[in-house]
Design a protein around this motif. Structure first.
Motif, mmCIF file in Angstrom:
data_model
loop_
_atom_site.group_PDB
_atom_site.id
_atom_site.type_symbol
_atom_site.label_atom_id
_atom_site.label_comp_id
_atom_site.label_asym_id
_atom_site.label_seq_id
_atom_site.Cartn_x
_atom_site.Cartn_y
_atom_site.Cartn_z
ATOM 1 N N SER A 14 24.199 39.599 24.860
ATOM 2 C CA SER A 14 24.457 39.719 26.301
ATOM 3 C C SER A 14 24.195 41.143 26.758
ATOM 4 N N PRO A 15 23.524 41.315 27.865
ATOM 5 C CA PRO A 15 23.253 42.672 28.364
ATOM 6 C C PRO A 15 24.537 43.365 28.812
ATOM 7 N N ARG A 16 24.591 44.680 28.592
ATOM 8 C CA ARG A 16 25.744 45.461 29.014
ATOM 9 C C ARG A 16 25.769 45.559 30.536
ATOM 10 N N HIS A 17 26.956 45.323 31.079
ATOM 11 C CA HIS A 17 27.113 45.366 32.532
ATOM 12 C C HIS A 17 27.422 46.793 32.957
ATOM 13 N N VAL A 18 26.726 47.277 33.915
ATOM 14 C CA VAL A 18 26.953 48.623 34.447
ATOM 15 C C VAL A 18 27.705 48.495 35.760
ATOM 16 N N ASN A 19 28.928 49.012 35.773
ATOM 17 C CA ASN A 19 29.769 48.926 36.967
ATOM 18 C C ASN A 19 29.731 50.264 37.694
ATOM 19 N N VAL A 20 29.240 50.232 38.907
ATOM 20 C CA VAL A 20 29.184 51.451 39.710
ATOM 21 C C VAL A 20 30.599 51.817 40.157
ATOM 22 N N PRO A 21 31.043 53.012 39.898
ATOM 23 C CA PRO A 21 32.414 53.403 40.286
ATOM 24 C C PRO A 21 32.644 53.235 41.783
ATOM 25 N N GLY A 22 33.788 52.672 42.127
ATOM 26 C CA GLY A 22 34.150 52.483 43.521
ATOM 27 C C GLY A 22 33.532 51.262 44.165
ATOM 28 N N ARG A 23 32.697 50.526 43.447
ATOM 29 C CA ARG A 23 32.051 49.347 44.021
ATOM 30 C C ARG A 23 32.693 48.081 43.460
ATOM 31 N N TYR A 24 33.045 47.185 44.347
ATOM 32 C CA TYR A 24 33.678 45.941 43.929
ATOM 33 C C TYR A 24 32.607 44.906 43.523
ATOM 34 N N VAL A 25 32.776 44.361 42.327
ATOM 35 C CA VAL A 25 31.879 43.316 41.826
ATOM 36 C C VAL A 25 32.701 42.152 41.304
ATOM 37 N N ARG A 26 32.048 41.023 41.098
ATOM 38 C CA ARG A 26 32.748 39.811 40.670
ATOM 39 C C ARG A 26 33.212 39.944 39.229
ATOM 40 N N CYS A 27 34.403 39.499 38.939
ATOM 41 C CA CYS A 27 34.940 39.498 37.574
ATOM 42 C C CYS A 27 34.156 38.490 36.731
ATOM 43 N N GLN A 28 33.743 38.934 35.567
ATOM 44 C CA GLN A 28 32.910 38.090 34.720
ATOM 45 C C GLN A 28 33.698 37.027 33.970
ATOM 46 N N ASP A 29 35.027 37.173 33.908
ATOM 47 C CA ASP A 29 35.842 36.198 33.175
ATOM 48 C C ASP A 29 36.530 35.196 34.081
ATOM 49 N N CYS A 30 36.449 35.392 35.372
ATOM 50 C CA CYS A 30 37.077 34.450 36.299
ATOM 51 C C CYS A 30 36.159 33.255 36.535
ATOM 52 N N PRO A 31 36.728 32.101 36.812
ATOM 53 C CA PRO A 31 35.891 30.951 37.153
ATOM 54 C C PRO A 31 35.054 31.232 38.393
ATOM 55 N N TYR A 32 33.948 30.516 38.486
ATOM 56 C CA TYR A 32 32.998 30.794 39.573
ATOM 57 C C TYR A 32 33.615 30.511 40.941
ATOM 58 N N LYS A 33 34.514 29.549 41.005
ATOM 59 C CA LYS A 33 35.073 29.155 42.298
ATOM 60 C C LYS A 33 36.041 30.198 42.854
ATOM 61 N N LYS A 34 36.686 30.970 41.995
ATOM 62 C CA LYS A 34 37.660 31.957 42.480
ATOM 63 C C LYS A 34 36.971 33.126 43.187
ATOM 64 N N ASP A 35 35.823 33.521 42.687
ATOM 65 C CA ASP A 35 35.055 34.607 43.293
ATOM 66 C C ASP A 35 35.926 35.863 43.461
ATOM 67 N N ARG A 36 36.666 36.220 42.407
ATOM 68 C CA ARG A 36 37.553 37.384 42.457
ATOM 69 C C ARG A 36 36.750 38.631 42.119
ATOM 70 N N LYS A 37 36.872 39.661 42.934
ATOM 71 C CA LYS A 37 36.121 40.896 42.742
ATOM 72 C C LYS A 37 37.046 42.023 42.296
ATOM 73 N N THR A 38 36.442 42.954 41.571
ATOM 74 C CA THR A 38 37.231 44.050 41.008
ATOM 75 C C THR A 38 36.355 45.293 40.895
ATOM 76 N N LYS A 39 37.040 46.466 40.761
ATOM 77 C CA LYS A 39 36.316 47.707 40.511
ATOM 78 C C LYS A 39 36.571 48.219 39.105
ATOM 79 N N HIS A 40 37.271 47.430 38.278
ATOM 80 C CA HIS A 40 37.569 47.805 36.905
ATOM 81 C C HIS A 40 36.550 47.173 35.962
ATOM 82 N N SER A 41 36.386 47.803 34.804
ATOM 83 C CA SER A 41 35.458 47.286 33.806
ATOM 84 C C SER A 41 36.011 47.546 32.415
#
Length: 610
Positions: free
Chosen positions: A556-583
């Protein structure tokens, strides 16, 4: 009359009569017919001594007749009937014989002693891979010999045409509705993935299982089906796959009942004939593809497991079960190029064309076997044949079908090129076999007290070629329930293509790979190309992407999380669409606080040391 003229006339007549001896029809010129059930003799002299006349003494006998006539009175005119009678006596085969209903004679003594291997039994070709098939090294390349890229492209073209028609129809019914994602046109790699899923479903014997069970997400489904395509997409492609141009089908149906699948089927049969040279023993028989939908040429065969379906007449290698030639029974065809006779004689003549004049042997059952057919195959196509005979054939003497005989007894009848045997396996039962390959009354000693003739044991060892192919197709059958008969034929082509491709693979690689492993490798190799393209799509769920990467063996490719930018959590189900700034500190994967693991420094050090 002058002696020299008389001698010259007699010699010319005798030489003319003797030259006709090689023709087997000479036996039909006999006029003295005895009643059936009796052992008969050709001449009055044979009734007395029953001594065979050696073939090398016939000319001496003719010379003796001429010498005797030359010593007679020159004024005596020899009648032509006497000349013919003496010439006929000189060329008759002596010994007792049986007479059938139509006057065919079967001699009790062998007429062609086996002093050396007969020319009709010398096979000029061996079982081997031919032409470009020698270069095939992988499972897919071997399969692609029989289901070619041109065939796949033809199916793809007509399938996309059907999909576009479906899209237009859906848009007309509901103008405000957009085309669903699963109703898009397909590609060549997706078409191959569809075929691969059919093979894998047959491999796990789930071809008749509900598709919903294969796509379940509760742990009872099969991952490879969900990762390859969605259930809706599979059903949509299966319903829209086509094999011909629908706009011209009605015109082609005026001359061919099988117009909807004719092109693909003919190409497949031609590929089977070009790729492999079969062994010296072949089998002709019928197979039945189960089908209960509407079809002009659907047949009913009560002794088959399916009973209703599409009948295919097949020529199969009796040793390694390679399918050489096929012909679909399409009923009574309209006038045109496909209006052929369905009589056994013509069917066999069409099926053996790829192996004509190769000195091979063909085995068939009593539906095909006929006296004229077997002699025709031998004389015109240089093919020997063996088959059981129906007891109502007029060429069989009545003493051969009598059941009041001792068990394990045999009765033989011989002609110049064909032999007949009647064997009683048990009380009140007889089996009649006819052969142009065997010319003696040999008994197979390995059968012990049963005392079976070699003709019977040979027939038993070569009669099951088509039946074995039927069994191999049923073991890993790709067929699914369908109301369209072209799909039934397509499933049958896929089954036989896998069998032939496995034979080519074993011959080229010189290995004894199991057919299960071959089909599994074939299916996965056809799926991986589609998985690579699907993995590049951005709209698939994360859990599905992870399974695809696991099946492909790619990290699996390493995910690069830009600091301060909210992106979708990779472990949450697709329907929840929960976003986070932590990695994650280890893999940089975006995770929300619900999936984060909090540890103190001491525990973190202890966890890293473990």
């Amino acid at each position: 009359m002058d002696i020299e003229r008389q001698e010259e006339r007699i010699r010319a007549m005798l030489e003319e009569e003797l030259s006709d001896y090689s023709d087997e029809s000479s036996s039909e010129d006999e006029t003295d017919h005895c009643s059936e059930h009796e052992v008969n003799y050709d001449t009055e002299e044979e009734r007395i001594d029953s001594v065979d006349v050696p073939s090398n003494s016939r000319q001496e006998e003719a010379n003796a007749i001429i010498a005797n006539e030359s010593d007679s009175d020159p004024d005596d005119d020899l009648p032509l009937s006497l000349v013919r009678q003496r010439a006929s006596a000189s060329r008759q085969v002596s010994g007792p014989f049986y007479t059938s209903k139509d006057g065919t004679k079967w001699y009790k003594n062998c007429q062609r002693p086996n002093v050396r291997l007969r020319s009709e039994n010398i096979v000029t070709e061996q079982a081997q891979v031919k032409n470009i098939a020698r270069d095939a090294s992988t499972e897919y390349e071997c399969w692609n010999i029989f289901v070619t890229s041109d065939m796949l492209q033809e199916i793809l073209t007509h399938t996309n045409s059907s999909i576009r028609h479906r899209q237009t129809k859906t848009a007309a019914e509901n103008s405000s509705a957009e085309t669903s994602f699963y109703m898009q046109e397909t590609t060549l790699c997706e078409l191959k993935a569809l075929i691969a899923l059919l093979y894998l479903a047959g491999l796990i014997k789930s071809n008749r299982q509900s598709l919903k069970d294969l796509w379940r997400t509760d742990g009872t489904g099969v991952d490879i089906f969900r990762t390859t395509m969605s259930l809706q997409r599979f059903q949509f492609l299966q319903n829209n796959i086509r094999f011909d141009d629908k706009s011209t089908r009605d015109e082609r149906k005026q001359t061919d009942n099988m117009a909807a699948f004719r092109s693909i089927f003919d190409q497949f049969v031609q590929c089977c004939q070009n790729a492999y040279s079969p062994s010296e023993f072949l089998t002709i028989d019928e197979m039945l593809l189960s089908f209960r939908g509407r079809c002009l040429f659907r047949v009913y065969i009560p002794n088959k497991p399916a009973k209703y379906g599409i009948k295919i007449l097949a020529l199969v290698d009796a040793k390694n079960f390679y399918v050489v030639n096929l012909e679909v029974y399409a009923g009574k065809q309209p006038s045109g190029p496909y209006a052929v006779s369905n009589r056994p004689f013509e069917v066999v003549e069409r099926l053996i064309q790829p192996v004509a004049r190769s000195h091979r042997n063909v085995t068939f059952d009593n539906w095909f076997t006929g006296y004229e057919l077997m002699l025709h195959l031998l004389n015109e196509y240089r093919l020997t044949s063996v088959g059981t005979v129906r007891k109502n054939k007029r060429q069989i003497p009545e003493s051969f079908i009598r059941t009041d005989r001792q068990p394990n007894s045999s009765v033989f009848g011989f002609q110049k090129d064909i032999t007949l045997v009647s064997y009683a396996p048990k009380k009140n039962k007889v089996v009649v076999v006819m052969s142009t390959m065997h010319h003696d009354n040999s008994i197979d000693e390995s059968t012990g007290e049963k005392q079976k003739p070699e003709m019977i044991t040979f027939y038993n060892s070569t009669k099951a070629g088509v039946d074995v192919v039927d069994e191999l197709c049923a073991n890993y059958n790709v067929s699914r329930n369908s109301k369209r008969w072209p799909m039934t034929l397509f499933y049958g082509v896929l089954n036989m293509a896998a069998i032939n491709a496995c034979i080519i693979y074993r011959a080229n690689k010189n290995v004894t790979i199991k057919r299960t492993e071959f089909i599994r490798s074939l299916g996965l190799s056809m799926i991986y190309e589609h998985l690579h393209s699907r993995n590049k799509k951005k709209n698939i769920p994360t859990y599905l992407r992870q399974r695809i990467e696991k099946q492909l063996g790619e990290p699996s490719p390493r995910h690069v999380n830009v600091p301060g930018r909210y992106v979708r959590c990779q472990d949450c189900p697709y329907k929840k669409d929960r976003k986070t700034k932590h990695s994650c500190n280890a893999c940089a994967k975006p995770i929300c606080m619900e999936h984060a693991k909090f540890l103190c420094e001491n525990c973190a050090e202890l966890d890293s040391s473990l």
